[in-house]
Scaffold this motif. Structure first.
Motif: not given
Length: 493
Positions: A328-344, A373-384
């Motif tokens: 469809s050549n479109t962008w949509a907003v999804t769930a945001p990161l749990l912590e804002a980062v750059s250069s990750a 998880d794209p299916k759930e539109d949900h962020w979670s933390l894993r082992s650091p």
């Protein structure tokens, strides 16, 4: 005493050899051979005994010792079998039409189809050979369909051929075990190939091949933005120039491959532009812009869609994430990161998206691993992660994520299945802001900045099967903060 006359020597029968019975002749032959042996003349085997080496003659050793006779005969037969196997693989397209091919055992056919160096120009020849072998005795051989089809690289077939010849095949339709392979190939045609999937990689002698595309970046001192785009074929070590990204040069942009096209976004503070390089049309096309301008962000492809993650807008780190639908050549907003980062570091793996490390809003670095998880539109933390760094890169290969950069001299691994971190190898020197991609089953690390802050042209590969890091031919120029992706391209282009 009467001496009986000596019998007349018998005339040899035509075609028969007369053995030399004179001892002087045999002695002369042995003496000459020994002199040759001492000087190394015409010797054809080297023996080691008691820490010493002896140049010898294979025929002489075999004639004088049963052990050597058996040993060298076995070696010769093994060498002959290897040469025959090589010829068989190289001429597979012709051999597969021979009657003898139809009489091969199932394991022999499977071994041939699995060979990455099979001498075929297109994968259609491999599929047809497999089906020809099965149909030669379909009642007895239909049970081998799944085993053989596993080694056919279905995603490399022409889409129309797959639809008309593969999915419509009655034997395959009746084989429930084959259905997952057909669904995998269909998904690959619709959503795009994953570079880590073996069945999506071209064979060595095909008209198609994986190439690494290097886009833009900064020069040695970081002062100039490079306009170049080049494709590199590792097998032939050949570089090919591609059209440069139009309009202007950029750095610290995001680059990603999707459905064999290349997408580039950002590259300047608050830049919303997104360009696509069409591998089919061989040109750059501007597509829908991002909702939020971003820089020092990353993009990754998951399940046929692009995700633009985090970044910097000149004032703050971004937690926003956008999803791009190429149909469809479109962008949509999804769930945001749990912590804002750059250069990750950002990499897709097992159908999820992983964001590793990066720079925080307070200027420090994080070791957090954020999983989407794209299916759930949900962020979670894993082992650091076992590090807190920025200017990182990551790729996934065979359900494992590999991370480099951050001026570290190690390749780290993360297994999403077990949520465990490890170390895969040590690099010759620290690097950051490098290019990283998977090509031909290996992790390629290209360019980047060294610990003196200068861009390099060094290239290394890491082979997960051997655990070895090897230096490769250098880039055409020193570069860092560049784009680096892998696509499939016709070598004739």
């Amino acid at each position: 005493m009467w001496d009986a006359p000596e019998p007349e020597p018998e005339e040899p029968e035509p075609g028969c050899e007369v053995p030399c019975s004179a001892s002087c002749h045999a002695q002369r032959v042995l003496q000459t051979l020994n002199a040759y042996r001492r000087s190394g003349t015409l010797t054809d085997v080297l023996l080691r005994a008691g820490g010493r080496y002896f140049s010898c003659y294979l025929a002489a050793l075999s004639a004088g010792c049963v052990y050597f006779c058996i040993l060298f005969a076995a070696f010769w037969l093994a060498s002959l079998a290897e040469r025959c196997g090589r010829v068989l693989r190289q001429a597979f397209a012709e051999v597969a039409h021979h009657a003898d091919f139809l009489e091969l055992a199932p394991e022999e056919v499977a071994a041939l189809l699995a060979d990455p160096a099979l001498g075929v120009a297109r994968e259609e020849a491999v599929f047809e050979a497999a089906m020809r072998w099965v149909r030669h005795d379909a009642p007895a051989r239909r049970g081998q369909l799944r085993r053989l089809l596993e080694h056919v690289r279905l995603p490399l077939l022409a889409p129309a051929y797959f639809l008309e010849k593969v999915e419509a095949d009655e034997l395959l339709q009746a084989c429930g075990e084959c259905r997952p392979l057909l669904l995998e190939a269909r998904a690959c045609f619709i959503l795009g190939r994953e570079a880590s999937e073996l069945r999506a990689r071209p064979r060595r002698f095909m008209d198609l091949a994986e190439v690494i595309v290097v886009i833009g970046g900064c020069d040695r001192k970081g002062l100039l933005k490079l306009p170049f785009a080049d494709a590199y074929h590792p097998e032939s070590q050949r570089w090919t120039s591609l059209p440069s990204l139009p309009g202007y040069t950029r750095s610290e942009f995001a680059a990603c491959a999707l459905r064999n096209d290349i997408y580039v976004s950002g590259g300047h503070i608050n830049s919303r532009d997104v360009w696509m390089f069409s591998s089919h049309l061989h040109t750059w096309i501007k597509v829908a812009s991002l909702h939020k301008g971003r820089w020092r962000h990353k993009m990754a492809a998951v399940q046929g869609q692009l995700f633009a993650v985090g970044g910097f807008d000149g004032l703050r780190r971004l937690s926003s994430v956008e999803r791009y639908d190429p149909f469809s050549n479109t962008w949509a907003v999804t769930a945001p990161l749990l912590e804002a980062v750059s250069s990750a570091a950002v990499a897709p793996c097992v159908g999820q998206l992983f964001v590793i490390g990066g720079a925080r809003q307070d200027g420090g670095n994080t070791n957090k691993v954020q999983c989407f998880d794209p299916k759930e539109d949900h962020w979670s933390l894993r082992s650091p992660a076992p590090f807190s760094q920025r200017c990182l890169e990551a790729v996934s290969l065979e359900d494992t994520i590999y991370v480099v950069g951050g001026l570290m001299d190690k390749i780290f691994t993360y297994d999403p299945g077990t949520d465990v971190w490890g170390e895969a190898a040590v690099l010759p020197s620290p690097v950051e802001s490098c290019g990283m991609t998977v090509c031909d089953g290996k992790v390629h690390i290209l360019g980047g900045r060294d610990d003196h802050g200068e861009s390099t042209n060094r290239v290394f590969t890491f082979d997960p099967s051997s655990g070895q890091v090897e230096a490769q031919p250098s880039l055409q120029r020193c570069t860092s903060s560049h784009g680096c992706v892998t696509i499939v391209q016709s070598l004739g282009r």
